[in-house]
Scaffold this active site. Structure first.
Site, mmCIF file in Angstrom:
data_model
loop_
_atom_site.group_PDB
_atom_site.id
_atom_site.type_symbol
_atom_site.label_atom_id
_atom_site.label_comp_id
_atom_site.label_asym_id
_atom_site.label_seq_id
_atom_site.Cartn_x
_atom_site.Cartn_y
_atom_site.Cartn_z
ATOM 1 C CG ASP A 1 -2.094 0.853 1.180
ATOM 2 O OD1 ASP A 1 -2.501 1.223 0.065
ATOM 3 O OD2 ASP A 1 -2.646 1.207 2.247
ATOM 4 C CG HIS A 2 -1.028 4.999 0.498
ATOM 5 N ND1 HIS A 2 -1.411 5.957 -0.422
ATOM 6 C CD2 HIS A 2 -2.169 4.511 1.026
ATOM 7 C CE1 HIS A 2 -2.726 6.041 -0.437
ATOM 8 N NE2 HIS A 2 -3.218 5.166 0.436
ATOM 9 N N GLY B 1 -9.935 4.541 1.902
ATOM 10 C CA GLY B 1 -10.775 5.078 2.972
ATOM 11 C C GLY B 1 -12.086 4.337 3.115
#
Ligand code: 13P
Length: 285
Positions: A82-83, A208
């Protein structure tokens, strides 16, 4: 079953309009519980790790855990980073065997982000891996990456150019979504998802996911959100179920680690199975 490439999972979900849950795991227990939830739900699932988790556990230990645990299930599963703004960590994870990465160049200029994302796509292809890209920082901090300032949207033209020129496989737009806990129901720009999908036919990653309403998930999945990220819900569930067990242990004066792990595992599994069901991927494996 050994892990499969990310797009094997997402292409089917995108074509058939269901969402695949992508859970940010934090340790061995949560990794195993998420895989077990996918197994009992007969669902594909994406397990993702933050850069912080990669650094704290170590990519070697984390990947060995993944290899052993993913072999034990017979539904399609994939490991995603992720990110990640750090190119060295991207390279390290691709070399170890992660199936896909999100190069987070959202803090760079659009031109520099496009240049580096294109490089990451070329690098990933050498490992048969896939790439998620973003140009608009998603509001909120995810395991130390990001900021609480509201994300600024780029024009649709800039977004489409980024998607087409970079060669990414999945795009993560800022549509009013945010990492963390929503204080009120978010106002989401669902049209942006439709616009990107109709112009590029690329699956969308919804960030989110914790706390969005069922109708919002349904609308977004229908428009092309095929990967739905859940991190905060797992963290809260893990911490609160741990606390509940520990409070009970103190009350009863019984301190038994195996029953602690069993209780937390079953709580995390329930949370994961709930989201899998909500996104329509149960029974799709
Ligand atoms: P939440 O923390 O809101 O679940 O978001 C997760 C996420 O998007 C990870 O990148």
């Amino acid at each position: 079953m050994p892990a499969v490439p990310l797009m094997d999972i997402l292409k089917k979900a995108f074509d058939e309009h269901y969402g695949v849950a992508a859970f940010n795991v934090v340790n061995d227990l949560t990794m195993e519980a998420v895989l077990a939830a996918a197994q009992v739900s007969r669902a594909p699932v994406i397990v993702q790790t933050s850069v912080k988790t990669v650094r704290s556990i170590g990519s070697g230990v984390l990947f060995s855990m993944w290899e052993e645990m993913s072999k034990a299930v017979d539904v399609p599963v994939s490991l995603h980073l992720d990110h990640c703004p750090d190119r060295a960590v991207i390279t390290e994870c691709l070399q170890k065997g992660w199936n896909s990465v999100l190069f987070d160049g959202s803090q760079l200029s659009v031109v520099e982000n496009l240049r580096q994302t294109t490089e990451v796509v070329h690098e990933a292809r050498r490992y048969g891996a896939h790439v998620e890209g973003e140009i608009e920082a998603i509001t909120g901090v995810e395991d130390g990456v990001g900021s609480d300032e509201d994300a600024a949207q780029q024009s649709l033209e800039v977004v489409l150019n980024f998607v087409r020129c970079s060669g990414i496989d999945v795009f993560a737009p800022a549509i009013g979504n945010a990492h963390g806990v929503y204080r009120s129901e978010p106002a989401l720009d669902m049209q942006r998802v439709s616009d990107v999908v109709s112009a590029t036919s690329i699956p969308i990653a919804l960030h989110g996911g914790t706390g969005m309403a069922e109708a919002q998930f349904r609308g977004l999945i229908e428009r092309g959100c095929a990967k739905i990220n859940i991190s905060t819900a797992l963290k809260i569930n893990f911490m609160q179920s741990s606390l509940a067990h520990l409070e009970k242990a103190r009350f009863e004066g019984k301190w038994d680690p195996p029953s602690f792990f069993r209780d937390v595992r079953s709580s995390v599994m329930e949370m994961a199975a709930h989201h899998i069901q909500l996104f329509g991927s149960a029974g799709k494996a």
